[in-house]
Design an enzyme around this catalytic site. Structure first.
Site, PDB file in Angstrom:
ATOM      1  N   HIS A   1       0.801  -1.218   0.101  1.00  0.00           N
ATOM      2  CA  HIS A   1       0.004   0.189   0.108  1.00  0.00           C
ATOM      3  C   HIS A   1       0.555   1.073  -0.126  1.00  0.00           C
ATOM      4  O   HIS A   1       0.335   2.313  -0.452  1.00  0.00           O
ATOM      5  CB  HIS A   1      -0.771  -0.554   1.172  1.00  0.00           C
ATOM      6  CG  HIS A   1      -1.721   0.827   1.620  1.00  0.00           C
ATOM      7  ND1 HIS A   1      -3.500   1.521   1.263  1.00  0.00           N
ATOM      8  CD2 HIS A   1      -1.405   2.663   1.697  1.00  0.00           C
ATOM      9  CE1 HIS A   1      -3.711   2.356   1.418  1.00  0.00           C
ATOM     10  NE2 HIS A   1      -2.929   3.287   1.590  1.00  0.00           N
ATOM     11  N   GLU A   2       2.191   1.530   1.072  1.00  0.00           N
ATOM     12  CA  GLU A   2       2.458   3.041   1.189  1.00  0.00           C
ATOM     13  C   GLU A   2       4.113   2.841   0.315  1.00  0.00           C
ATOM     14  O   GLU A   2       3.976   3.586  -0.173  1.00  0.00           O
ATOM     15  CB  GLU A   2       3.554   1.804   1.951  1.00  0.00           C
ATOM     16  CG  GLU A   2       2.552   2.347   3.342  1.00  0.00           C
ATOM     17  CD  GLU A   2       1.783   3.391   3.978  1.00  0.00           C
ATOM     18  OE1 GLU A   2       1.883   4.292   2.933  1.00  0.00           O
ATOM     19  OE2 GLU A   2       0.504   3.081   4.421  1.00  0.00           O
TER      20      GLU A   2
ATOM     21  N   HIS B   1       1.140   4.269  -2.856  1.00  0.00           N
ATOM     22  CA  HIS B   1       1.907   5.702  -2.841  1.00  0.00           C
ATOM     23  C   HIS B   1       3.463   6.716  -3.322  1.00  0.00           C
ATOM     24  O   HIS B   1       2.886   7.291  -3.778  1.00  0.00           O
ATOM     25  CB  HIS B   1       1.218   6.303  -1.375  1.00  0.00           C
ATOM     26  CG  HIS B   1       0.138   6.518  -1.028  1.00  0.00           C
ATOM     27  ND1 HIS B   1      -1.273   6.607  -1.856  1.00  0.00           N
ATOM     28  CD2 HIS B   1      -0.887   5.776   0.290  1.00  0.00           C
ATOM     29  CE1 HIS B   1      -2.022   6.535  -0.853  1.00  0.00           C
ATOM     30  NE2 HIS B   1      -1.525   6.153   0.991  1.00  0.00           N
TER      31      HIS B   1
ATOM     32  N   HIS C   1       3.066   6.642  -7.150  1.00  0.00           N
ATOM     33  CA  HIS C   1       2.928   8.078  -7.255  1.00  0.00           C
ATOM     34  C   HIS C   1       3.539   9.253  -7.807  1.00  0.00           C
ATOM     35  O   HIS C   1       3.646  10.326  -8.071  1.00  0.00           O
ATOM     36  CB  HIS C   1       1.558   7.956  -6.499  1.00  0.00           C
ATOM     37  CG  HIS C   1       0.219   8.405  -6.804  1.00  0.00           C
ATOM     38  ND1 HIS C   1      -0.983   8.984  -6.666  1.00  0.00           N
ATOM     39  CD2 HIS C   1       0.076   9.128  -8.316  1.00  0.00           C
ATOM     40  CE1 HIS C   1      -1.970   9.364  -7.503  1.00  0.00           C
ATOM     41  NE2 HIS C   1      -0.917   9.365  -8.912  1.00  0.00           N
TER      42      HIS C   1
END
Ligand SMILES: [Zn+2]
Length: 675
Positions: free
Chosen positions: A466-467, A470, A473
């Protein structure tokens, strides 16, 4: 000796940032930023993008980059001294950014820039950055004058006060409750929870009894494991009536909710919107309250059969195995835990033996390298702790971005996991060329012991992915304007798309096999164990989905329907009648502790959790169709979603990648809900 926070464009030497350097650095940077603000609004700087950026953006970027380094250290290497200088400087940093965001002269300059004949020749990326600035000024009340402006400011202050009161009432009501029971009443509750309850009672001078409270570590074990049905009913009743008219008047949130809703409506009307939901959606991806409501109703409609089946299964199990003939709200967590145990039991500890950190990282890096055509290379940089690692991301030998990886829990480190930017990609306006992005990826996993590799739970692996979503991105962006590069400027309800997207890989058997290697035997995860994990993940997903729809629809309706302040309960009742398969008892006052929307920033935004899940599931389904590590799909995802960052509307980016608008089918399929 130079102050490590005043190092120009380079990364700070994190190991040199002592508490005593913070205030002197902020003195310099704030003075520069204030001087830049006065200069940029003055006659010497024309309303021209480059001219304004080279004065103002350069100074504010430098200030916020240095301040973020300090904030970062308070999160990962806190000390009382650092906390003190942070607290000392925070108000003046906040004051500067609030003031410049409301500066009428600066707003006028940006409007002049937009009206300038050259504005038509601005690149689409710059036009988007400019539009965001103007939007934020407008939403901050910059267009208001005289009495309206004063009223707007008064409303803002009152709203902040009411939100604070709301949260305090919930906290006080939670803290204000205690129930002392004899230990036999806690049959079924885990021993550690009982031990904690005995110790708490003893501390209150009630030795021999057990103290139960409405805080989760006390409340949840009783609701999930406690066999005493009357006790569950009692605790449930106390929990769902917190801060309501059933308790003391001084912490009843009824009038707080009413005034919050009235003032939000008034604020929206002042700014030119019909209702608060419309105002809330301006900087978001969702187009209108009607669109969100239709989305939620569609989802509710499609998840309903599955939720009804979940409930029927639970009722049958409760009647046959637990002797509960009429399943009540206070039986649901208890019966659900029993059912889950009976059907899908597996040990998290067993699963952990397969996920060694080196193997997981290697697998994660390989996915990123394959899909996004980069190389991840170990590098080094001065950091705040010896266990922190630093990596470069390269493409064809050229530097794309870098990241710090800080994985382990330790004293002085805030719990949780997060991605933060240390530096953004930006073609610097001061002639220093292209600044490449740098990310902080922070988790709190158990550190390795006795020379064995660190072992991760499957939840830990999902968190790591998940991290990194980010982080990608932020780091793979190709945008060169600060305000819309990477995550900056991405709509609030679309920002979790890349992070939740990455989580999907953790449920992909072919991928997971590559991430696992038993710490002792070296064997990959067994398929049978994986199947149990998957079944447990989707346990009661129909009912869970409807709960989220119920909360989100209630939130959107009370903020979209003028006058709703006078019928909050009636609106909630109507939403429950429409959506819920198990309608809660009439005394349930869930809304009185719904802090997301009354005490936090999620007003007319609660839908975004589900919204982002729809986007990420639908994006991932493109990979399921073409093969999860398909290069062409990876390239398209990278170019249309990751690289453009906030420089384009999220909906346009999604359509450019997927070739159509988002659909909820993939999410329902991932949840095991036949749609
Ligand atoms: Zn996230």
């Amino acid at each position: 000796m130079t102050n490590p926070l005043l190092v120009g464009t380079a990364l700070p030497h994190f190991d040199d940032i002592r508490p005593e350097v913070v205030t002197p650095a902020m003195d310099v940077l704030l003075a520069d930023a204030n001087a830049a603000l006065e200069r940029v609004v003055g006659p010497d700087v024309p309303p021209d993008f480059d001219a304004m950026s080279s004065v103002f953006t350069v100074a504010t970027e430098r200030l916020s980059r240095a301040w973020r380094a300090v904030e970062h250290l308070t999160g990962v290497a806190d000390t009382p001294e650092l906390r003190a200088v942070h607290a000392e400087n925070l108000p003046r940093i906040t004051e500067f950014f609030t003031r410049q965001g409301a500066d009428e002269r600066l707003y006028a300059k940006y409007r002049a820039l937009a009206a300038n004949a050259d504005a038509a020749r601005l690149s689409p990326v710059r036009r988007k950055a400019l539009a965001n600035w103007l939007r934020d000024f407008k939403l901050g009340g910059a267009d208001l004058r005289g009495a309206q402006k004063a009223r707007y400011t008064a409303i803002q202050e009152r709203l902040a006060e009411l939100s604070r009161q709301f949260s305090e009432h919930v906290l006080d009501a939670t803290d204000g409750y205690a129930l002392y029971v004899p230990e036999p009443d806690l049959a079924g509750v885990p021993a550690d929870a009982i031990a904690a309850a005995r110790a708490a009672a003893e501390a209150d001078g009630r030795a021999g009894l057990c103290k139960l409270t409405l805080h989760f570590p006390s409340y949840l074990p009783v609701m999930q494991m406690g066999r005493n049905r009357a006790l569950r009913e009692k605790l449930y009743t106390a929990y769902v009536t917190r801060a309501s008219e059933f308790g003391p008047a001084e912490r009843d949130n009824t009038p707080v909710i009413r005034e919050l809703l009235q003032l939000r409506q008034e604020e929206a009307e002042l700014l030119g919107y019909r209702n608060f939901a419309e105002l809330s959606l301006v900087p978001k991806m969702a187009g209108s309250p009607g669109e969100v409501i239709a989305f939620l109703r569609d989802l509710g409609h499609r998840a309903r059969p599955s939720a009804a089946a979940d409930l029927a299964e639970l009722r049958e199990f409760a009647a046959q195995e637990l002797g509960i003939e009429q399943l009540q709200a206070w039986d649901v967590p208890f019966a659900s835990e029993r059912l889950k145990e009976a059907r899908y039991a597996f040990s998290d500890e067993e699963v952990r033996q397969y996920f060694t950190l080196p193997k997981v990282l290697e697998g994660l890096f390989r996915i990123i390298e394959t899909l996004f055509e980069v190389k991840i290379v170990a590098s080094s940089a001065p950091a705040w702790h010896e266990s922190v690692r630093f990596y470069r991301i390269e493409r064809d030998g050229a530097l794309v971005g870098e990241f710090f990886l800080d994985l382990y829990a330790r004293a002085g480190k805030r719990p949780g996991a997060w991605m933060d930017d240390a530096r953004q990609r930006w073609l610097r306006a001061d002639g220093h060329g292209l600044q490449t992005p740098v990310a902080h990826l922070v988790c709190n996993f158990a550190a390795p012991v006795n020379g064995r590799p660190a072992l991760l739970s499957h939840d830990n692996v999902i968190t790591l992915f998940h991290e990194f979503g980010h982080g990608l991105h932020h780091m793979l962006t190709q945008v060169e304007e600060l305000g819309v590069s990477g995550i900056s400027g991405v709509e609030w309800d679309a920002v979790e798309l890349p992070s939740q997207f990455m989580e999907n890989f953790c449920w992909e058997w072919d991928v997971l096999e590559q991430l696992t290697e038993h710490v002792d035997t070296g064997a990959p995860l067994a398929r049978a164990l994986f199947d149990k994990m998957l079944a447990a993940k989707n346990f009661q997903s129909g009912m869970q989905t409807l709960r989220q729809v119920e909360f989100a629809l209630f939130d959107m309706r009370i903020h979209a329907e003028p006058g709703s302040a006078d019928h909050v309960q009636a609106t909630l009742d109507a939403v429950r009648a429409e959506i819920a398969v198990l309608v809660p008892p009439a005394f349930n006052r869930f809304q009185h502790s719904f802090s997301h929307i009354f005490g936090g920033g999620y007003a007319a935004g609660y839908y975004s959790y589900t919204w982002a899940e729809v986007l990420s599931a639908d994006a991932f389904s493109a990979f399921e169709e073409s093969g999860v590590l398909d290069l062409a799909t990876g390239r398209r995802y990278r170019r249309e979603i990751l690289e453009v960052g906030g420089s384009r509307d999220a909906l346009d980016s999604f359509k450019a990648f997927r070739g159509r608008a988002p659909s909820i089918d993939a999410m329902l399929r991932h949840l095991g809900i036949a749609a």
